[in-house]
Design an enzyme around this catalytic site. Structure first.
Site, PDB file in Angstrom:
ATOM      1  N   CYS A  31       3.328  -0.858  -5.386  1.00  0.00           N
ATOM      2  CA  CYS A  31       4.025  -0.202  -4.288  1.00  0.00           C
ATOM      3  C   CYS A  31       5.289   0.455  -4.833  1.00  0.00           C
ATOM      4  O   CYS A  31       6.110  -0.219  -5.458  1.00  0.00           O
ATOM      5  CB  CYS A  31       4.384  -1.210  -3.200  1.00  0.00           C
ATOM      6  N   CYS A  34       8.735  -1.233  -3.764  1.00  0.00           N
ATOM      7  CA  CYS A  34       9.075  -2.598  -4.157  1.00  0.00           C
ATOM      8  C   CYS A  34       9.915  -2.587  -5.436  1.00  0.00           C
ATOM      9  O   CYS A  34       9.654  -1.783  -6.344  1.00  0.00           O
ATOM     10  CB  CYS A  34       7.810  -3.418  -4.401  1.00  0.00           C
ATOM     11  N   HIS A  89       7.908  -6.689   0.693  1.00  0.00           N
ATOM     12  CA  HIS A  89       6.806  -5.795   1.013  1.00  0.00           C
ATOM     13  C   HIS A  89       6.166  -6.057   2.380  1.00  0.00           C
ATOM     14  O   HIS A  89       5.652  -5.124   3.021  1.00  0.00           O
ATOM     15  CB  HIS A  89       5.734  -5.909  -0.083  1.00  0.00           C
ATOM     16  N   ASN A 129       6.694   5.308  12.147  1.00  0.00           N
ATOM     17  CA  ASN A 129       5.260   5.355  12.446  1.00  0.00           C
ATOM     18  C   ASN A 129       4.612   4.074  11.944  1.00  0.00           C
ATOM     19  O   ASN A 129       5.035   3.515  10.937  1.00  0.00           O
ATOM     20  CB  ASN A 129       4.585   6.544  11.754  1.00  0.00           C
ATOM     21  N   HIS A 140       4.707  -0.687   3.179  1.00  0.00           N
ATOM     22  CA  HIS A 140       6.015  -1.302   2.955  1.00  0.00           C
ATOM     23  C   HIS A 140       6.931  -0.954   4.137  1.00  0.00           C
ATOM     24  O   HIS A 140       6.934   0.185   4.605  1.00  0.00           O
ATOM     25  CB  HIS A 140       6.618  -0.772   1.648  1.00  0.00           C
ATOM     26  N   HIS A 142       9.322   0.531   6.459  1.00  0.00           N
ATOM     27  CA  HIS A 142      10.192   1.692   6.349  1.00  0.00           C
ATOM     28  C   HIS A 142      10.105   2.545   7.611  1.00  0.00           C
ATOM     29  O   HIS A 142       9.153   2.469   8.381  1.00  0.00           O
ATOM     30  CB  HIS A 142       9.802   2.549   5.140  1.00  0.00           C
ATOM     31  N   GLN A 144      11.583   6.706   8.985  1.00  0.00           N
ATOM     32  CA  GLN A 144      11.857   8.019   8.429  1.00  0.00           C
ATOM     33  C   GLN A 144      12.986   8.697   9.185  1.00  0.00           C
ATOM     34  O   GLN A 144      13.299   8.344  10.329  1.00  0.00           O
ATOM     35  CB  GLN A 144      10.602   8.893   8.466  1.00  0.00           C
TER      36      GLN A 144
END
Length: 210
Positions: A31, A34, A89, A129, A140, A142, A144
């Site tokens: 990933c 990570c 993660h 999303n 992972h 997150h 935006q």
């Protein structure tokens, strides 16, 4: 390559980003978000990461297509950032501590203030999303941040409606909506000293007793 294309019927811009079709699905054993990947710091709590496949760029692309008087095109000026919530993660936003979320909110605020300094940026949208169905390729944790060179149509309509209401009634529409929902109580989902969240009046299904 990407560009903005003008919709003459709705009088708004649409982002067309052919470069995002090349986004990879994350390998099962690696990933990029990570620690240890070589793409992010070895130690971080929250992190701003420039999107590898941005729809908007500070150094915009040349449009793929040629526009006309009707179908205008424009460069995809703006910024797309990934906001990493945690180095863990599998950690989701609801599982983070209040202290950790405080750091995340501070990062959102910092990025908002920094991007707002650019006079070409007209709207900044922070969002998340979830799921492959909406195009998420990196599980992972997150969100935006998109910095637009225009105000999206729905937001523009809402702002224009608020201005029109104020000039007609001499009142803030949002303030009045909050007051009516506070008095009615039944549509409120959550409220504290700083925020109130409620189901929109238009989405409420009336109860019918037979």
């Amino acid at each position: 390559m990407s560009e903005l294309r003008w919709n003459p019927l709705l009088k708004t811009w649409t982002m067309v980003a052919s470069n995002r079709q090349a986004r990879p699905n994350m390998p099962k054993d690696w990933c990029p978000f990570c620690p240890g990947s070589g793409r992010v710091p070895e130690h971080y709590d929250v992190l701003k990461y420039d999107n590898d496949f941005p729809a908007l760029k500070l150094n915009p692309d040349k449009p793929d297509v040629e526009g006309s008087d009707l179908y205008r095109v424009a460069e995809n000026y703006g910024k797309c950032e990934v906001i990493l919530y945690s180095p863990e993660h599998t950690k989701t936003l609801p599982e983070l501590s209040v202290e950790h979320i405080y750091k995340l909110v501070n990062l959102w605020t910092e990025r908002f203030r920094e991007l707002s300094k650019d006079e070409k940026i007209k709207y900044i949208f922070e969002f998340e999303n979830r799921g492959e169905e909406v195009g998420v390729t990196m599980p992972h944790p997150h969100g935006q941040l998109y910095a637009y060179p225009f105000v999206p149509l729905k937001l523009k309509v809402e702002l224009d409606s608020c201005k029109e209401y104020y000039f007609e009634k001499g009142k803030c529409m949002i303030c009045q909506m909050n007051e009516e929902e506070t008095d009615f109580k039944e549509r409120i989902i959550y409220e504290n000293d700083s925020f109130i969240a409620y189901i929109p009046f238009l989405l409420t299904i009336p109860t019918v007793f037979l």
